[in-house]
Structures are given as structure tokens and as C-alpha cells.
Design an enzyme around this catalytic site. Sequence first.
Site, short mmCIF file in Angstrom:
data_model
loop_
_atom_site.label_atom_id
_atom_site.label_comp_id
_atom_site.label_asym_id
_atom_site.label_seq_id
_atom_site.Cartn_x
_atom_site.Cartn_y
_atom_site.Cartn_z
N ASP A 127 -7.50 16.35 -16.62
CA ASP A 127 -7.90 14.98 -16.97
C ASP A 127 -7.65 14.80 -18.46
O ASP A 127 -8.34 15.36 -19.30
CB ASP A 127 -9.37 14.77 -16.61
N ARG A 142 0.85 -1.21 0.00
CA ARG A 142 0.00 0.00 0.00
C ARG A 142 0.89 1.26 0.00
O ARG A 142 0.44 2.35 -0.35
CB ARG A 142 -0.99 -0.01 1.17
N TYR A 149 -15.80 14.64 -16.27
CA TYR A 149 -16.36 13.30 -16.07
C TYR A 149 -17.44 13.32 -14.97
O TYR A 149 -17.24 13.93 -13.91
CB TYR A 149 -15.23 12.34 -15.70
C1 LIG Z 1 -13.81 6.87 -17.06
C2 LIG Z 1 -13.34 8.23 -16.78
C3 LIG Z 1 -12.98 8.64 -15.49
C4 LIG Z 1 -13.14 7.74 -14.30
O1 LIG Z 1 -12.25 6.66 -14.35
P1 LIG Z 1 -12.56 5.20 -13.74
O2 LIG Z 1 -11.35 4.43 -14.12
O3 LIG Z 1 -13.83 4.70 -14.35
O4 LIG Z 1 -12.71 5.38 -12.26
C5 LIG Z 1 -12.45 9.91 -15.33
N1 LIG Z 1 -12.33 10.76 -16.37
C6 LIG Z 1 -12.68 10.41 -17.61
C7 LIG Z 1 -12.53 11.40 -18.72
C8 LIG Z 1 -13.19 9.14 -17.87
O5 LIG Z 1 -13.56 8.81 -19.12
#
Ligand SMILES: *Cc1c(COP(=O)(O)O)cnc(C)c1O
Length: 388
Positions: free
Chosen positions: A180, A57, A109
Site C-alpha cells: 500500500d 464492469r 490502514y
Molecule cells: C484511505 C486509505 C485506504 C482506504 O482507501 P479508501 O479509498 O478510503 O477506500 C487504504 N490505505 C491507506 C493507506 C489509506 O490512507
Amino acid sequence: MPAPRDIATVVIHAGRDVPAADPVVLPTVRSVNFRFASAEELRRYFEEGGGRYIYSRYENPTVRAAERALAEAEGAPDAALFASGMAAATTALLAFGAGGEVVSAPQIYGGVYRFLRDEAPRLGVRVRFADPSDLATGSALGPDTRLVYVETPVNPTLRIVDVAAVARAAKAHGARTVVDSTFGTPVLQRPYVLGADLVLHSATKYLNGHSDLLAGALAGDTDAILRVSRMRRMLGGNLDAAAAYDLARGLKTLAVRVRRQSESAMELARRLARDRRVAQVLYPGLADHPDHDLARRQMTGGYGGVVSFVVPGGLSGASGVFDRLRLFARAASLGGVESLVSLPLLSSHHGYSETELSRAGVDPGMIRTSVGLEAVEDLWADLDQALG
Ligand SMILES: *Cc1c(COP(=O)(O)O)cnc(C)c1O
């Protein structure tokens, strides 16, 4: 001590004298704990701040190797992996947003949007949503802003946020920027190099690329990654070593996959844009996309594998096309080798209010495709028959 004879004792301790190998691929170290030779070694570990493995962890060698690979890909000094994209996002938001204000574009998201809207304020994180253009000029930022959170390209409209401008404005206000970059991948854009502090990925999508594991990632400078990995030790959203091995294997084909997917997506977007049965195509590679010029400056080698389009007749029109598709799988998520299709109204943006939908730019007749590695002519034939 006499040699132990009991089978249980013998087999549990056997195998440690096998010579070390130099394998071609990354070894999967599944052990959650690591031996220390002495009390002195433990004392050094704690007093000198790590430098070796103790418990998975904290750090794990296989996870660490996959983190190094991603950091290299992003052009960032370091990276941290998580059990999912949401674990990466919530860990970063709690590590850097607590006690201050997070300013985000609402076009992010859905899971992160709901966390910011419904949960973060109860945890001592103040949240404001602002238009990306006001983040780029800095007019939406204040003295308490700790973190600016954006996504680009945006799901499902494929709008583009100016990362360099947002990061510059945030820095001028003493705030960090998280981008992101799930839809862009380091193959097409490198937000850290453009000035963002942390690059976030749902590694579930393109980075792994095979729709068979959940993972998340943050890449950034050494201090920022140390801070989030300390938070990860406590929140516990770690990636398992076996999943890290699979992710590292997926990363090896990332560039080949994403370039091919971007090429196919561009071709499908062009054909859809010429098609009378389609009301609108949203793809940053098209000259009439509202952010095409910015996309050209910010992205290199393609515009990604996601193409959205709008058909006449709202949700029922879109549902008809959706139901007739045969090759595109009707399934959530994106970024795998297989082509997928979704209706934003019945997936990522389900439960959004009218105002939230219009702010997110989601039309009820919108269809989102994630273009896989199938032959582009086969994909076009499927879209063509489904459009009717
Ligand atoms: C799917 C997604 C997430 C979340 O990710 P997970 O792996 O499903 O927890 C965050 N940002 C974007 C743009 C995504 O497509």
C-alpha cells in the site's frame, strides 16, 4: 426500413454521424455498453478473449486510459482502478489470498486491518500478523503463505517498510507482495520497481488530490492485473467513468503537488522538532526518525505530505491543540490540496485495544497533519498559535 419519424426514436439514435474529434483531454465515455456489428463479432469477442469493449464492469475506455496513466507512473506494465481503496484491497486479498495464508504487518490502514482480522478468515483466507522486520527476513513466512501485505510509509507513525527485502523474502517463499503506497505515491517511491507484485493506492488521497472522489488502484504485471480485473468483474467494485476522468485530471498535477507538499511538510517537521511544546515529531525526513536511512534509500525527492507529532498531556493535550487550529481543517482523510488535521485515537485508530494501539505505535497525544498547498508560513503560524 422507412426512416423513423417518432421524436423518441429519432433523438435516441441521433448524433452518431457527427465526425470523430481528436480532443486534447481524455474523453469521458459514460456508456456502460458498446455496440457489436454482428453475431460473428460477439462470437470473436468471447472466443478470442476480449480485445474490445462490451460492458463497463468489464472495461471502460476512460477508466482504461486512467489505468494506463497510473501504470506508467508506477513503472508497471498495467493497472486496475476500483471504486475505492478498500475495493482494491479486498479484491486483491480475495484474488490472491483465498485458500491460503495472508501474512500482514499489523501497521496497515484500519479498514484493511479489520477486514483481515474479522472477515477474511470467514472467507477461507487464513491471516497472520507479523512484525515488518520478520517479513523482511522471511522468518514470519510459511509454506502456505500466498500473499504478504504491507503499507509504507505507515499511518500515522510514518514508519518505513523495506519493500525490496519484503518482496525478496516473499518471492523466496513463493508468495506475492502487495504494498500500500498511498502515503508515498509514485512520485516518491515505486514499489513495483523495487520488486513488489502489486502496488495499492487509495486514489482518494494523493492521486486524485482534491478530496472530491473515492477511488482505488492496483498496479502490477499483466497477469496479476488480469487476475484482479477478472475478480473485479464479479465483485463489482469498479470505478465510474466520470470519476476516472477526474482522477486522470488529478494525476496530471500529482508530481507538482506532492513535491510541494513534501517540501512544506519537511519544513514544518523541522520547526516542530525544534519546538519545546512538542514532545515528539514523526517524519521520515528527520535524521532522528527510526527509519530515516531506509527512507533515504527507498524514497526519492521527498518524504511525503503527512507529519505526525505528539504533544504532552495525552488525548486531552492533543485535543486542545486540535481544537485551536484554524487553517488546518479537522477532517478525516489526507492527500488533498487543503491542509487537514486528525487525532488518530479518534479517527483511524478508534476502537483499537491497548495492545493494538501500542503495536501500531499510536500515542494518545498524537496529532496527524496532512499538509496541503497553502503557504508554509501560514501553516506554521496556525500550528504556532494552536500549540499555545
Ligand atoms: C484511505 C486509505 C485506504 C482506504 O482507501 P479508501 O479509498 O478510503 O477506500 C487504504 N490505505 C491507506 C493507506 C489509506 O490512507
